[in-house]
Design a protein around this motif. Structure first.
Motif, PDB file in Angstrom:
ATOM      1  N   GLY A 122      37.914  23.763  75.389  1.00  0.00           N
ATOM      2  CA  GLY A 122      38.243  22.687  76.316  1.00  0.00           C
ATOM      3  C   GLY A 122      39.732  22.428  76.483  1.00  0.00           C
ATOM      4  N   LYS A 123      40.556  23.205  75.787  1.00  0.00           N
ATOM      5  CA  LYS A 123      42.001  23.019  75.878  1.00  0.00           C
ATOM      6  C   LYS A 123      42.590  23.914  76.964  1.00  0.00           C
ATOM      7  CE  LYS A 123      42.531  21.740  71.000  1.00  0.00           C
ATOM      8  NZ  LYS A 123      43.178  22.077  69.701  1.00  0.00           N
ATOM      9  N   PRO A 124      43.684  23.484  77.611  1.00  0.00           N
ATOM     10  CA  PRO A 124      44.294  24.273  78.686  1.00  0.00           C
ATOM     11  C   PRO A 124      44.708  25.666  78.217  1.00  0.00           C
ATOM     12  CG  PRO A 124      45.217  22.064  78.637  1.00  0.00           C
ATOM     13  CD  PRO A 124      44.391  22.205  77.388  1.00  0.00           C
ATOM     14  N   LEU A 125      44.556  26.643  79.095  1.00  0.00           N
ATOM     15  CA  LEU A 125      45.031  27.994  78.815  1.00  0.00           C
ATOM     16  C   LEU A 125      46.511  28.040  79.177  1.00  0.00           C
ATOM     17  CD1 LEU A 125      42.064  30.184  80.160  1.00  0.00           C
ATOM     18  CD2 LEU A 125      42.495  29.371  77.830  1.00  0.00           C
ATOM     19  N   GLU A 126      47.342  27.774  78.199  1.00  0.00           N
ATOM     20  CA  GLU A 126      48.765  27.556  78.440  1.00  0.00           C
ATOM     21  C   GLU A 126      49.520  28.822  78.802  1.00  0.00           C
ATOM     22  OE1 GLU A 126      50.209  25.514  75.010  1.00  0.00           O
ATOM     23  OE2 GLU A 126      49.190  23.620  75.520  1.00  0.00           O
ATOM     24  N   ASP A 127      48.931  29.994  78.577  1.00  0.00           N
ATOM     25  CA  ASP A 127      49.600  31.244  78.921  1.00  0.00           C
ATOM     26  C   ASP A 127      49.520  31.554  80.411  1.00  0.00           C
ATOM     27  OD1 ASP A 127      50.438  31.722  76.351  1.00  0.00           O
ATOM     28  OD2 ASP A 127      48.739  33.012  75.829  1.00  0.00           O
ATOM     29  N   VAL A 128      48.630  30.868  81.118  1.00  0.00           N
ATOM     30  CA  VAL A 128      48.482  31.104  82.555  1.00  0.00           C
ATOM     31  C   VAL A 128      49.408  30.147  83.302  1.00  0.00           C
ATOM     32  CG1 VAL A 128      46.900  31.078  84.517  1.00  0.00           C
ATOM     33  CG2 VAL A 128      46.085  31.826  82.266  1.00  0.00           C
ATOM     34  N   PRO A 129      50.366  30.649  84.083  1.00  0.00           N
ATOM     35  CA  PRO A 129      51.253  29.762  84.844  1.00  0.00           C
ATOM     36  C   PRO A 129      50.441  28.829  85.749  1.00  0.00           C
ATOM     37  CG  PRO A 129      52.086  32.005  84.883  1.00  0.00           C
ATOM     38  CD  PRO A 129      50.717  32.075  84.275  1.00  0.00           C
ATOM     39  N   HIS A 130      50.854  27.580  85.794  1.00  0.00           N
ATOM     40  CA  HIS A 130      50.080  26.593  86.540  1.00  0.00           C
ATOM     41  C   HIS A 130      50.975  25.598  87.259  1.00  0.00           C
ATOM     42  CE1 HIS A 130      46.907  23.747  87.521  1.00  0.00           C
ATOM     43  NE2 HIS A 130      47.590  22.792  86.931  1.00  0.00           N
ATOM     44  N   MET A 131      50.646  25.328  88.529  1.00  0.00           N
ATOM     45  CA  MET A 131      51.268  24.219  89.245  1.00  0.00           C
ATOM     46  C   MET A 131      50.186  23.186  89.504  1.00  0.00           C
ATOM     47  SD  MET A 131      53.342  23.853  92.865  1.00  0.00           S
ATOM     48  CE  MET A 131      54.891  24.481  92.204  1.00  0.00           C
ATOM     49  N   GLY A 132      50.377  22.014  88.948  1.00  0.00           N
ATOM     50  CA  GLY A 132      49.369  20.976  89.089  1.00  0.00           C
ATOM     51  C   GLY A 132      49.988  19.640  89.423  1.00  0.00           C
ATOM     52  N   ILE A 133      49.178  18.657  89.324  1.00  0.00           N
ATOM     53  CA  ILE A 133      49.571  17.302  89.665  1.00  0.00           C
ATOM     54  C   ILE A 133      49.605  16.471  88.399  1.00  0.00           C
ATOM     55  CG2 ILE A 133      48.877  15.264  90.985  1.00  0.00           C
ATOM     56  CD1 ILE A 133      47.284  17.362  92.762  1.00  0.00           C
ATOM     57  N   SER A 134      50.598  15.622  88.281  1.00  0.00           N
ATOM     58  CA  SER A 134      50.635  14.700  87.151  1.00  0.00           C
ATOM     59  C   SER A 134      49.581  13.635  87.419  1.00  0.00           C
ATOM     60  CB  SER A 134      52.023  14.068  87.012  1.00  0.00           C
ATOM     61  OG  SER A 134      52.056  13.193  85.911  1.00  0.00           O
ATOM     62  N   ALA A 135      48.334  13.991  87.092  1.00  0.00           N
ATOM     63  CA  ALA A 135      47.179  13.189  87.494  1.00  0.00           C
ATOM     64  C   ALA A 135      47.236  11.753  86.992  1.00  0.00           C
ATOM     65  CB  ALA A 135      45.898  13.871  87.012  1.00  0.00           C
TER      66      ALA A 135
END
Length: 329
Positions: A122-135
């Protein structure tokens, strides 16, 4: 004569270099996969990704994948087409390990947008580059906008009901609504006056159905606020309030996204219960991710592991200026 030859050689090399870069760009193929291609937000992401493709000269392959099976097939299809990478907003973040494995099997670079992949724990896959929203921050902005509007109307919090239009299977949805709730509670809003309205899908119709149940169950409450994952969730709650006879001045709904549906609401001749939206820039999420993927492929410049974007509150009287400031218009 020697200087002339040198100049000619240098010129030829420069032309060759430019030609080579142009040819490489034409050979670069990047996928952009989204989970709900019919939604305005994803249409805008594609539009801005197209801009990046035209500027750099690469081929953009736009794919809608509403479920995991379609997503996995789409990745295989990109591999078969000779693509080098793709950007994806997955229909299910728990597909993370499978998406990473499928991308590797097809020798495709992978970047995510909007929704971040998670592993089996359930933890983020931090090795994959990600652009998201500061939800959480965006949710807090929604909560503050609602508080400010209640104060402007002179509402007493004890007399107000809150519709939490929820889609808890999506982590970013939880973060957004909980961010709004944290601000409401800090301002003195009572927990027992917050009612959950779980929606089956993230569209207006599902939100309308969910909110209608809440409104009918608490018909004694005449003043309402509403918040949720996106504009569609809040618009559904607003439509539900209208259907049970609550006037526009008895509803305060603040959405997230700044989608076309929200803008159309602001354009109506008379104001409705949809008072604002925290606009997120689809330009960054579409244009920048596509450009980042191209730079990764062409120049071996890997994107940042995590980029979080923010939003800006827009209301009926200032949405055009806010959109312009965000580079949308």
């Amino acid at each position: 004569m020697r200087l002339l030859k040198t100049a000619l050689v240098a010129g030829a090399l420069a032309v060759l270099s430019v030609t080579t870069i142009a040819a490489y760009a034409q050979d670069t193929k990047i996928g952009f996969i989204v989970k709900q291609p019919e939604e305005p937000w994803f249409q805008d992401e594609w539009k801005f990704a197209d801009q990046a493709a035209k500027e750099k000269g690469f081929t953009l392959v736009k794919i809608g994948a509403e479920d995991g099976e379609k997503l996995m097939s789409a990745i295989d299809n990109l591999g078969a087409q000779g693509a080098q990478g793709f950007v994806v907003c997955t229909p299910d973040v728990k597909l993370g390990p499978g998406i990473v494995a499928k991308a590797a099997a097809n020798n495709l670079k992978l970047m995510t947008v909007d929704d971040r992949l998670v592993g089996a724990d359930g933890k983020p896959l931090e090795d994959v580059p990600h652009m998201g929203i500061s939800a959480t921050k965006i949710g807090e902005a929604v909560g503050q906008a609602i508080i400010d509007e209640m104060k402007a109307r002179g509402w007493k919090m004890d007399e107000v009901g809150a519709i939490r239009v929820s889609y808890d299977q999506l982590p970013t949805a939880v973060d957004r609504v909980e961010g709004a709730i944290s601000v409401l509670k800090a301002a003195g809003f009572k927990t027992q006056n917050i009612f959950d309205a779980p929606q089956a899908k993230t569209d207006t119709e599902a939100a309308l159905n969910a909110a209608t149940v809440v409104l009918n169950a608490h018909a004694d409450i005449k003043k309402w606020i509403a918040f949720g994952l996106n504009d569609e969730a809040v618009l559904g709650a607003v439509r539900a309030s209208e259907s049970v006879g609550i006037p526009a001045d008895g509803m305060i709904g603040v959405g997230i996204g700044g989608a076309e549906s929200a803008i159309n609401e602001f354009k109506k001749p008379a104001a409705t219960g949809f008072v604002g939206t925290v606009i997120i820039s689809p330009k960054r999420h579409g244009y920048e991710t596509a450009l980042n993927m191209y730079d990764w492929i062409a120049n071996n410049k890997e994107p940042a592991k995590l980029t979080l974007t923010a939003g800006a509150l827009a209301k009926r009287d200032d949405y055009q200026k806010v959109r312009k400031d965000l580079g949308i218009e």
